[in-house]
Design a protein around this motif. Structure first.
Motif, PDB file in Angstrom:
ATOM      1  N   TYR A   1      42.377  51.401  35.177  1.00  0.00           N
ATOM      2  CA  TYR A   1      42.907  51.421  36.532  1.00  0.00           C
ATOM      3  C   TYR A   1      42.851  52.813  37.142  1.00  0.00           C
ATOM      4  O   TYR A   1      42.619  52.967  38.357  1.00  0.00           O
ATOM      5  CB  TYR A   1      44.341  50.897  36.541  1.00  0.00           C
ATOM      6  CG  TYR A   1      44.431  49.403  36.295  1.00  0.00           C
ATOM      7  CD1 TYR A   1      43.609  48.513  36.976  1.00  0.00           C
ATOM      8  CD2 TYR A   1      45.348  48.881  35.389  1.00  0.00           C
ATOM      9  CE1 TYR A   1      43.673  47.157  36.755  1.00  0.00           C
ATOM     10  CE2 TYR A   1      45.436  47.515  35.156  1.00  0.00           C
ATOM     11  CZ  TYR A   1      44.592  46.651  35.846  1.00  0.00           C
ATOM     12  OH  TYR A   1      44.668  45.305  35.623  1.00  0.00           O
TER      13      TYR A   1
ATOM     14  N   GLY B   1      46.923  43.277  32.883  1.00  0.00           N
ATOM     15  CA  GLY B   1      45.607  42.997  33.435  1.00  0.00           C
ATOM     16  C   GLY B   1      45.449  41.584  33.953  1.00  0.00           C
ATOM     17  O   GLY B   1      44.456  41.277  34.609  1.00  0.00           O
ATOM     18  N   GLN B   2      46.439  40.707  33.675  1.00  0.00           N
ATOM     19  CA  GLN B   2      46.351  39.324  34.131  1.00  0.00           C
ATOM     20  C   GLN B   2      47.487  38.966  35.090  1.00  0.00           C
ATOM     21  O   GLN B   2      47.244  38.410  36.156  1.00  0.00           O
ATOM     22  CB  GLN B   2      46.358  38.374  32.928  1.00  0.00           C
ATOM     23  CG  GLN B   2      45.171  38.553  31.999  1.00  0.00           C
ATOM     24  CD  GLN B   2      45.100  37.483  30.921  1.00  0.00           C
ATOM     25  OE1 GLN B   2      45.454  36.329  31.148  1.00  0.00           O
ATOM     26  NE2 GLN B   2      44.653  37.867  29.742  1.00  0.00           N
ATOM     27  N   GLN B   3      48.713  39.269  34.690  1.00  0.00           N
ATOM     28  CA  GLN B   3      49.859  39.022  35.565  1.00  0.00           C
ATOM     29  C   GLN B   3      50.653  40.326  35.715  1.00  0.00           C
ATOM     30  O   GLN B   3      51.526  40.626  34.896  1.00  0.00           O
ATOM     31  CB  GLN B   3      50.780  37.933  34.993  1.00  0.00           C
ATOM     32  CG  GLN B   3      50.130  36.563  34.841  1.00  0.00           C
ATOM     33  CD  GLN B   3      49.629  36.319  33.425  1.00  0.00           C
ATOM     34  OE1 GLN B   3      50.210  36.785  32.459  1.00  0.00           O
ATOM     35  NE2 GLN B   3      48.556  35.561  33.314  1.00  0.00           N
ATOM     36  N   PRO B   4      50.327  41.144  36.718  1.00  0.00           N
ATOM     37  CA  PRO B   4      51.104  42.374  36.942  1.00  0.00           C
ATOM     38  C   PRO B   4      52.587  42.039  37.043  1.00  0.00           C
ATOM     39  O   PRO B   4      52.973  41.062  37.688  1.00  0.00           O
ATOM     40  CB  PRO B   4      50.549  42.901  38.266  1.00  0.00           C
ATOM     41  CG  PRO B   4      49.159  42.341  38.329  1.00  0.00           C
ATOM     42  CD  PRO B   4      49.245  40.984  37.695  1.00  0.00           C
TER      43      PRO B   4
ATOM     44  N   LYS C   1      54.854  46.717  39.841  1.00  0.00           N
ATOM     45  CA  LYS C   1      53.824  45.989  39.114  1.00  0.00           C
ATOM     46  C   LYS C   1      53.154  46.797  37.997  1.00  0.00           C
ATOM     47  O   LYS C   1      51.999  47.228  38.107  1.00  0.00           O
ATOM     48  CB  LYS C   1      52.762  45.450  40.072  1.00  0.00           C
ATOM     49  CG  LYS C   1      53.295  44.393  41.043  1.00  0.00           C
ATOM     50  CD  LYS C   1      53.873  43.195  40.326  1.00  0.00           C
ATOM     51  CE  LYS C   1      54.290  42.093  41.277  1.00  0.00           C
ATOM     52  NZ  LYS C   1      55.141  41.084  40.648  1.00  0.00           N
TER      53      LYS C   1
ATOM     54  N   SER D   1      49.088  46.916  36.282  1.00  0.00           N
ATOM     55  CA  SER D   1      48.110  46.831  37.372  1.00  0.00           C
ATOM     56  C   SER D   1      47.875  48.229  37.918  1.00  0.00           C
ATOM     57  O   SER D   1      48.563  49.194  37.548  1.00  0.00           O
ATOM     58  CB  SER D   1      48.614  45.916  38.495  1.00  0.00           C
ATOM     59  OG  SER D   1      49.599  46.584  39.275  1.00  0.00           O
TER      60      SER D   1
ATOM     61  N   SER E   1      48.687  49.209  40.767  1.00  0.00           N
ATOM     62  CA  SER E   1      49.740  49.553  41.725  1.00  0.00           C
ATOM     63  C   SER E   1      50.691  50.622  41.193  1.00  0.00           C
ATOM     64  O   SER E   1      51.132  51.503  41.947  1.00  0.00           O
ATOM     65  CB  SER E   1      50.541  48.306  42.094  1.00  0.00           C
ATOM     66  OG  SER E   1      49.725  47.334  42.684  1.00  0.00           O
TER      67      SER E   1
END
Length: 547
Positions: free
Chosen positions: A158, A498-501, A513, A516, A518
């Protein structure tokens, strides 16, 4: 700044594969050996780590093992005000060199740390999490191994993407660029007991973008967090970038936020503590050069809502897992369950009771148990007290409702059925193995959505179950602000990096989050750079000319 001789690309990043630890497997044997070895060597003596060097203060605190509270996993030297002062000053001295280290070298440190955790230290850090924080093998695997590795690897991915974000347009004769600077000052990371991976991420996220960090670990996770710090140093992290200062939380935190160069707080813990810290930081604004970044993930009162079209068997299994994995000691754990009367009376109630009654609880050293202890005496007393209060208020204990602290802090997974949707166990965060069910009339589905949305101030996780797509869509709309992580036909726990922040709003935190890109925006301060290549020759505007 050191030379940058190429535009490097990081390796392809993916989630760390999970290991099963089945009976007879080499992984089971390796983990069992690590647990036995750690028990034989405990208690470990943990110092403060300042400039990468051990510092012993003589103020000895302990981290008992939740499943065997007469014995300690470690003792640790609590940081004195002088130690905290030295840690802050040392980190600030290291700041310039760390932020100027080329990105590829910072990335390599975290990629190496991830590989060390995935391989060399996997069983050791899992054993520390099991013995010190009361997790069984599977819960330790998904936390201290897989998720921690994912946090470090995906952080590299990221941040590479972050640094690549540059202005898309340049006027003729100019070049526009953006620098993503670290914050001015140091970041304080205050980390929780319940996830070893969160400890690593709360220091890792600010540090990977060039910040320096003072780490105040939870007293109940001191040893596993110490191992993370050790691994980061082995991976090449400069010794003064992260300072490890266990000890009295209020005193250490207060000293840090009173410092003029306090630049940010990265926190996971209770809503009440986070709000208190935010107020203290606000009252100190005249002390600071800028406005500190305040990032927090706090409590939850998470829900499952079942539509009459939902599958009963799946619904029961999902409820049990999300409520009773790790004794409900997850910010995301299920606490409130809303079941339509038709489902409740036609199998949900009986299946739920039967399956919860079959759950065994016990120490992490016995691999057959689904649920283990709660973390310590304060948690044990609080949870058992809330169950007692619910009974006295007329709640029906469908399953569990008993406890035993003779050797470890064990509370039987408990299901309470209430007729009052605003009863104590439907409104107060419990952070333990307690699920409360409210049975609603089938025709009151939308009213129940409103009830869920307004019963508490939390908004962390929630899930809806059903086959009727229109009903699912309607609930998703009505509950839009009720959960930062929202699940459809899946349990309300188990977010994957990487899938559900992950993160919630309202009283559940700042919803930045983690897992992620963010989260990294919160720990950088961007600088826009415009470079002009063509020198102007006059100051007049074209509109100033008469001809």
């Amino acid at each position: 700044m050191s030379s940058q001789l190429a535009a490097f690309r990081v390796p392809v990043i993916d989630n760390e594969p999970m290991r099963a630890y089945a009976a007879g497997s080499s992984d089971r044997a390796g983990l069992e050996a690590a647990v036995k070895k750690m028990i034989s060597q405990a208690p470990f003596e943990i110092p403060c780590i300042v400039d990468g060097k051990p510092v012993k203060t003589g103020d000895i605190q302990s981290q008992p093992m939740p499943h065997d509270h007469a014995n300690n996993l470690c003792t640790y030297h609590a940081a004195t005000p002088e130690i905290v002062k030295n840690a802050i000053e040392s980190s600030l001295r290291a700041k310039s060199q760390w932020e100027e280290m080329p990105w590829a070298d910072r990335a390599a440190i975290f990629l190496k740390a991830a590989d060390l955790i995935a391989g060399k230290y996997r069983f050791e850090i899992m054993a520390a999490t099991m013995l010190g924080q009361g997790k069984n093998a599977w819960q330790a695997e998904i936390d201290a191994a897989a998720e921690l590795v994912d946090f470090f690897r995906f952080s590299v991915k990221y941040v590479e993407e972050l640094y690549a974000q540059q202005p898309p347009r340049n006027s003729a004769g100019t070049w526009n660029r953006t620098e993503f600077r670290p914050l001015e000052g140091f970041v304080l990371a205050v980390t929780p007991f319940n996830f070893t991976a969160i400890g690593g991420n709360l220091v890792g996220a600010p540090v990977i973008v060039g910040n320096v960090c003072v780490w105040k670990p939870s007293p109940m996770a001191t040893y596993s967090n110490f191992l993370i710090h050790k691994i980061l140093l082995e991976a090449g992290l400069p010794p003064s970038v992260i300072q490890f200062v266990p000890g009295n939380p209020p005193e250490i935190v207060q000293q840090c936020i009173d410092h003029p160069k306090f630049a940010g707080l990265h926190f996971t813990g209770s809503t009440q503590v986070f709000r208190s810290l935010w107020k203290k930081i606000a009252n100190n604004l005249d002390v600071y050069k800028g406005y500190p970044r305040v990032v927090g993930e706090t409590g939850g009162k998470n829900f499952h809502l079942y539509h009459p079209s939902a599958d009963i068997q799946s619904g029961v299994v999902q409820a049990i897992r999300s409520a009773f994995e790790y004794s409900g000691q997850k910010c995301s754990a299920l606490s409130r369950v809303y079941v339509p009367r038709s489902m409740w009376e036609n199998g949900f109630r009986d299946q739920l009771k039967s399956q919860v009654d079959s759950i065994t609880i016990g120490p992490c050293t016995a691999f057959n148990h689904f649920t283990g202890p709660v973390i310590g005496r304060p948690a044990f007393d609080k949870i058992s007290g809330i169950i007692t209060k619910a009974k006295e208020a007329g709640g029906e204990v469908l399953a569990g409702g008993t406890w035993d602290d003779s050797k470890g802090f064990f509370i039987q997974p408990t299901v309470i059925v209430t007729k009052d949707p605003k009863s104590v166990t439907m409104t107060e965060e419990i952070f333990g193995p307690v699920m409360t069910v409210y049975v609603y009339e089938d025709a009151e589905y939308e009213q129940t959505c409103e009830l869920i949305d307004t019963t508490t101030d939390y908004a962390l996780t929630g899930a809806i179950f059903g086959v009727d797509r229109a009903a699912l869509q309607r609930a998703a709309h009505l509950l839009r602000n009720s959960a930062g992580n929202f699940y459809i036909n899946d349990k309300c726990t188990g977010a994957v990096v990487g899938q559900q922040p992950f993160g919630g709003a309202r009283a559940s935190g700042t919803n930045d989050k983690s897992g992620s890109i963010s989260i990294f925006y919160r720990f950088i301060s961007a600088r826009s750079i415009k470079e002009n290549f063509v020198a102007p020759t006059e100051f007049h505007y074209p509109s100033n000319l008469l001809e």
